[in-house]
Design a protein around this motif. Structure first.
Motif: not given
Length: 506
Positions: A311-314, A349-356, A385-394, A494-497
């Motif tokens: 999980h985490g920001e896409v 390893l650093q990225l995985a630690a941040e994503l928890q 399941e990742t999350t998307v911060q919506l910035q656009g209108t696409g 449905n069992v997520m992605d």
């Protein structure tokens, strides 16, 4: 030889197939009937059917689960009620998925509600019918509860009287507008609900309750899936009051909510007894990934499951996948133990630690990668399941955006020479939603490869511009005639992605 794309598609289909309602129920549920007292067998556990066998259910995938259950239970089923999303019978009919619909003379009543996945009067009607059925059961009855996480909560709204559904909804909206997290909203909803947070199980007492659960939540927590109607709640009144205080709502509550909160005993009462309840998770992301791994090994891959809880920001998850791919390619070029490999491992390893990511031991995973033979193709599987911060209108969804970001990441790694000598590795990345849909589009997700960005530029398509507008679907639709879209149609589960990374030496 089959292309990586064909392999990836076959793994995805296999994974989804194993958590589709009918095969899933038929594997897990049997009825052993002899003259005296038939037994319901669930994954080897036996439950005697002494008197009547009833069925209730709620959630998106429950229609298919109920159709399979009725086939297995036959005449032993006394009656059933299921609450399913508005329009689902028509959608399945149109998609030609007859096996997910009930037979004409079914004993199961279907109530459709929760338009746009929001509780409404129809969903309430179904919830009240389920409540009445549960309240009338005796110690000799057995209640089979079918729960599908997605949409299950919205389909079971039964506020504690005198709270009205619209008052509960208004409170939820107020909390949401003040920035309450989904977990906090669910705690408040559960506290004000008759059926959630173990309420259904308590009403059905003393009957035997057997819940069959299709999980859409990372880690399969029983008290969270569909707000846990048959599981002991890990939260109570105090948690609800704390949340209302935190968002400064204690003094603007509807009178009915105030009444319910003040009449609930604040001191802990004797813990409720759940000895009459068995909660059994039949389908989950983990089970789907296990099946994909089995199939990948059958195709000759060295297959590893990274995690069923990604999980985490896409964008950050895309970086994680890109770095893993680069590491495998370095291994193929026998450069994995050099400075580049060390740098990549440190960064991962650093990225995985941040994503928890819960339960992920990346050190151990990287050890397993190191142990692979360089001549065998590699398949890395993951889910969540990742999350998307919506910035656009696409138009797009998290899976298509993830695939496009991985494509861009691999392109940049090639451009900076950070990946192994070109031409050594063939790479394919796939991300797809197991329900067959990704956001508002008919695609379940998308495929990408390292050449995607350069090929798109030749067609005059600027990947970064599409990403800035969150417009991954439009990109994939226009690029190479939509060939990179993953289109499966509705799956009824449905069992997520699920993500698959396939890599072989060229």
């Amino acid at each position: 030889t089959m292309s990586l794309r064909e392999h990836a598609l076959s793994l995805f289909r296999g994974a989804v197939g194993t958590v589709r309602p009918a095969p899933m129920l038929k594997r897990a549920l049997k009825l052993q009937g002899d003259g005296g007292c038939p037994q319901l067998l669930v994954k080897g556990q036996a439950f005697p059917v002494k008197r009547h066998l009833y069925l209730v259910g709620f959630g998106k995938a429950v229609l298919g689960m109920a159709a399979a259950a009725e086939e297995i239970l036959g005449d032993h089923l006394t009656r059933g009620i299921i609450n399913v999303p508005l329009g689902i019978q028509e959608s399945l009919q149109r998609a030609g998925m007859q096996e997910m619909l009930l037979k004409p003379h079914s004993k199961i009543q279907v109530i459709e509600g929760a338009k746009n996945n929001l509780p409404d009067a129809e969903a309430l009607k179904g919830a009240v019918a389920i409540q009445e059925l549960a309240e009338g059961l005796t110690a000799d009855d057995l209640l089979l509860v079918l729960i599908s996480g997605r949409g299950g909560s919205a389909l079971l709204p039964a506020p504690i009287p005198p709270i009205l559904l619209k008052e509960k909804e208004k409170l939820t909206k107020m909390l949401a507008s003040r920035g309450a997290a989904i977990q906090e909203l669910n705690i408040v909803r559960k506290t004000l609900s008759v059926l959630k947070g173990g309420g259904l199980a308590q009403l059905a007492h003393p009957a035997q309750v057997v819940s069959l659960i299709l999980s859409d939540v990372i880690g399969d927590p029983l008290d969270i899936i569909a707000s846990g109607p048959t599981a002991a709640s890990s939260h109570g009144l105090q948690d609800c009051l704390q949340i209302l205080t935190k968002y400064n709502l204690l003094h603007s509550l509807p009178k009915s909510v105030e009444m319910v909160l003040s009449s609930s005993p604040t001191k802990p009462t004797a813990p409720e007894n759940y000895s009459h309840v068995s909660n059994i998770v039949l389908g989950s992301n983990t089970l789907a990934l296990e099946e994909a791994k089995r199939q990948a090994e059958g195709l000759g891959y060295a297959a590893l499951v990274l995690s069923a809880a990604v999980h985490g920001e896409v964008g950050r998850v895309a970086t994680l996948y890109c770095q893993l791919i680069q590491l495998v390619c370095l291994g193929f070029a026998s450069l994995g133990e050099g400075p580049l490999g060390d740098e990549l491992r440190g960064s991962l390893l650093q990225l995985a630690a941040e994503l928890q990511i819960p339960g992920l031991d990346l050190d151990e995973f990287l050890q397993a990668l190191r142990g692979l033979r360089p001549d065998r193709p590699v398949c890395i599987l993951a889910g969540g399941e990742t999350t998307v911060q919506l910035q656009g209108t696409g138009k797009g969804g998290r899976n298509q955006e993830l695939a496009l970001r991985v494509g861009l990441g691999l392109h940049r790694a090639q451009a900076t020479g950070a990946s192994s000598p070109r031409g050594r590795c063939e790479i394919l990345f796939l991300s797809g939603g197991t329900d067959g849909q990704d956001g508002p589009t008919e695609a379940a997700g998308a495929f990408c490869s390292p050449g995607l960005v350069a090929e798109a530029l030749q067609e005059g398509l600027d990947v970064e511009a599409f990403l800035r507008n969150n417009d991954s679907y439009t990109f994939f639709s226009q690029f190479q005639g939509g060939h990179h879209l993953l289109v499966t149609g509705l799956t009824g589960t449905n069992v997520m992605d699920i993500q698959a990374i396939l890599i072989r030496a060229m």
